[in-house]
Write a protein that holds these residues in place. Sequence first.
Motif, PDB file in Angstrom:
ATOM      1  N   VAL A   1       0.788  -1.361  -0.138  1.00  0.00           N
ATOM      2  CA  VAL A   1      -0.114  -0.044  -0.036  1.00  0.00           C
ATOM      3  C   VAL A   1       0.919   1.261   0.148  1.00  0.00           C
ATOM      4  O   VAL A   1       2.033   1.190   0.383  1.00  0.00           O
ATOM      5  N   MET A   2       0.376   2.308  -0.399  1.00  0.00           N
ATOM      6  CA  MET A   2       0.959   3.714  -0.353  1.00  0.00           C
ATOM      7  C   MET A   2       0.621   4.241   0.656  1.00  0.00           C
ATOM      8  O   MET A   2      -0.401   4.759   0.867  1.00  0.00           O
ATOM      9  N   VAL A   3       1.838   4.554   1.455  1.00  0.00           N
ATOM     10  CA  VAL A   3       1.394   5.405   2.973  1.00  0.00           C
ATOM     11  C   VAL A   3       2.094   6.591   3.079  1.00  0.00           C
ATOM     12  O   VAL A   3       3.082   6.920   2.599  1.00  0.00           O
ATOM     13  N   LYS A   4       1.393   7.670   3.630  1.00  0.00           N
ATOM     14  CA  LYS A   4       2.157   9.237   3.841  1.00  0.00           C
ATOM     15  C   LYS A   4       1.757   9.666   4.868  1.00  0.00           C
ATOM     16  O   LYS A   4       0.553   9.482   5.558  1.00  0.00           O
ATOM     17  N   THR A   5       2.830   9.908   5.864  1.00  0.00           N
ATOM     18  CA  THR A   5       3.009  10.617   7.163  1.00  0.00           C
ATOM     19  C   THR A   5       2.821  11.856   6.950  1.00  0.00           C
ATOM     20  O   THR A   5       3.106  12.208   5.821  1.00  0.00           O
ATOM     21  N   PRO A   6       2.701  12.732   8.145  1.00  0.00           N
ATOM     22  CA  PRO A   6       2.567  14.089   7.887  1.00  0.00           C
ATOM     23  C   PRO A   6       4.018  14.936   7.573  1.00  0.00           C
ATOM     24  O   PRO A   6       3.813  15.697   6.962  1.00  0.00           O
ATOM     25  N   ASN A   7       4.910  14.316   7.797  1.00  0.00           N
ATOM     26  CA  ASN A   7       6.286  14.891   7.422  1.00  0.00           C
ATOM     27  C   ASN A   7       7.161  14.124   6.518  1.00  0.00           C
ATOM     28  O   ASN A   7       8.044  14.343   6.074  1.00  0.00           O
ATOM     29  N   GLY A   8       6.560  12.970   5.907  1.00  0.00           N
ATOM     30  CA  GLY A   8       7.174  12.299   5.003  1.00  0.00           C
ATOM     31  C   GLY A   8       6.613  12.214   3.536  1.00  0.00           C
ATOM     32  O   GLY A   8       5.577  12.883   3.406  1.00  0.00           O
ATOM     33  N   ARG A   9       7.275  11.575   2.850  1.00  0.00           N
ATOM     34  CA  ARG A   9       6.562  11.707   1.324  1.00  0.00           C
ATOM     35  C   ARG A   9       5.883  10.218   1.096  1.00  0.00           C
ATOM     36  O   ARG A   9       6.036   9.254   1.910  1.00  0.00           O
ATOM     37  N   PRO A  10       4.994  10.182   0.243  1.00  0.00           N
ATOM     38  CA  PRO A  10       4.476   8.758  -0.029  1.00  0.00           C
ATOM     39  C   PRO A  10       5.427   7.596  -0.203  1.00  0.00           C
ATOM     40  O   PRO A  10       6.427   7.786  -0.700  1.00  0.00           O
ATOM     41  N   ARG A  11       5.024   6.609   0.304  1.00  0.00           N
ATOM     42  CA  ARG A  11       6.165   5.567   0.355  1.00  0.00           C
ATOM     43  C   ARG A  11       5.238   3.867   0.232  1.00  0.00           C
ATOM     44  O   ARG A  11       4.185   3.894   1.099  1.00  0.00           O
ATOM     45  N   ALA A  12       5.753   3.082  -0.602  1.00  0.00           N
ATOM     46  CA  ALA A  12       5.181   1.885  -0.579  1.00  0.00           C
ATOM     47  C   ALA A  12       5.565   1.005   0.653  1.00  0.00           C
ATOM     48  O   ALA A  12       6.662   0.889   0.770  1.00  0.00           O
ATOM     49  N   VAL A  13       4.518   0.538   1.097  1.00  0.00           N
ATOM     50  CA  VAL A  13       4.757  -0.393   2.639  1.00  0.00           C
ATOM     51  C   VAL A  13       4.205  -1.770   2.355  1.00  0.00           C
ATOM     52  O   VAL A  13       2.834  -1.547   2.076  1.00  0.00           O
ATOM     53  N   ALA A  14       4.609  -2.897   2.397  1.00  0.00           N
ATOM     54  CA  ALA A  14       4.103  -4.002   2.417  1.00  0.00           C
ATOM     55  C   ALA A  14       3.367  -4.500   3.696  1.00  0.00           C
ATOM     56  O   ALA A  14       3.975  -4.159   4.832  1.00  0.00           O
ATOM     57  N   VAL A  15       2.183  -4.982   3.526  1.00  0.00           N
ATOM     58  CA  VAL A  15       1.353  -5.599   4.698  1.00  0.00           C
ATOM     59  C   VAL A  15       1.789  -7.077   4.848  1.00  0.00           C
ATOM     60  O   VAL A  15       1.583  -7.899   3.860  1.00  0.00           O
ATOM     61  N   THR A  16       2.577  -7.397   5.870  1.00  0.00           N
ATOM     62  CA  THR A  16       3.051  -8.641   6.252  1.00  0.00           C
ATOM     63  C   THR A  16       2.134  -9.726   7.125  1.00  0.00           C
ATOM     64  O   THR A  16       2.746 -10.811   7.384  1.00  0.00           O
ATOM     65  N   GLY A  17       1.307  -9.011   7.675  1.00  0.00           N
ATOM     66  CA  GLY A  17       0.287  -9.745   8.467  1.00  0.00           C
ATOM     67  C   GLY A  17      -0.985  -9.194   9.176  1.00  0.00           C
ATOM     68  O   GLY A  17      -0.990  -7.843   8.840  1.00  0.00           O
ATOM     69  N   LEU A  18      -1.635  -9.784   9.722  1.00  0.00           N
ATOM     70  CA  LEU A  18      -3.121  -9.333  10.436  1.00  0.00           C
ATOM     71  C   LEU A  18      -2.861  -9.436  11.756  1.00  0.00           C
ATOM     72  O   LEU A  18      -2.499 -10.547  12.176  1.00  0.00           O
ATOM     73  N   VAL A  19      -3.661  -8.793  12.460  1.00  0.00           N
ATOM     74  CA  VAL A  19      -3.661  -8.606  13.880  1.00  0.00           C
ATOM     75  C   VAL A  19      -5.280  -8.671  14.218  1.00  0.00           C
ATOM     76  O   VAL A  19      -5.873  -8.015  13.509  1.00  0.00           O
TER      77      VAL A  19
END
Length: 204
Positions: A85-103
């Motif tokens: 998924v593509m994630v963006k934090t308040p001070n960061g740039r959009p970055r691809a992050v892998a989802v490696t599990g469920l809780v």
Amino acid sequence: VEDTLLEEVRRHPGIAEAEAGDIVLAREKVGEDWIPLLLFVVDDFQAMRLNTFAHQSGAWPPPDGTMLIERSAVQMLQAGEGDTVMVKTPNGRPRAVAVTGLVHDPGLAPAWQEREGYGYITRATLAQLGEPPMLGELRVTVSERPFDLKAIEATTAELAQWLTARGHPVLQVRVPPPGRHPHQNQMMGVLFLMLAFSAMALVL
């Protein structure tokens, strides 16, 4: 919130347990839209003391640069284990992050009710997303009358004064309703309506 401060807080009168954490309000791209994504930063997935959640599937703990998601958020985020998924934090740039599990996090309202996703990451992942890898939230439980709201408020107010006097200013103190689910009031309202309609149906 460093380890030395945690140990001091755990020894403080009236405190049963203490843990450091943080929550970052980020966003995740779903289609052409960006939806809210709460990122819970966990210092050590193997030694959680408070606000614990259960591992359901996939990696544990999540490798750096990846995240776990709450099972109720799969539909909201339109992503599951093995997706990116593509994630963006308040001070960061959009970055691809892998989802490696469920809780499964029983202390949270379902994602479809809150209309936001829930993710769980390490401090190293937080740094990769462009945020300082620091934990700024101190979570505590009290040792005396743990389900008495006024007693909890008095203990945490005293703790906040003690922390401030030692050079750790407290910006906010939040006390969730003790022993209650975030949506318990809504559920009780629904149950009351069901009971009222059942009674009316019986009379008719």
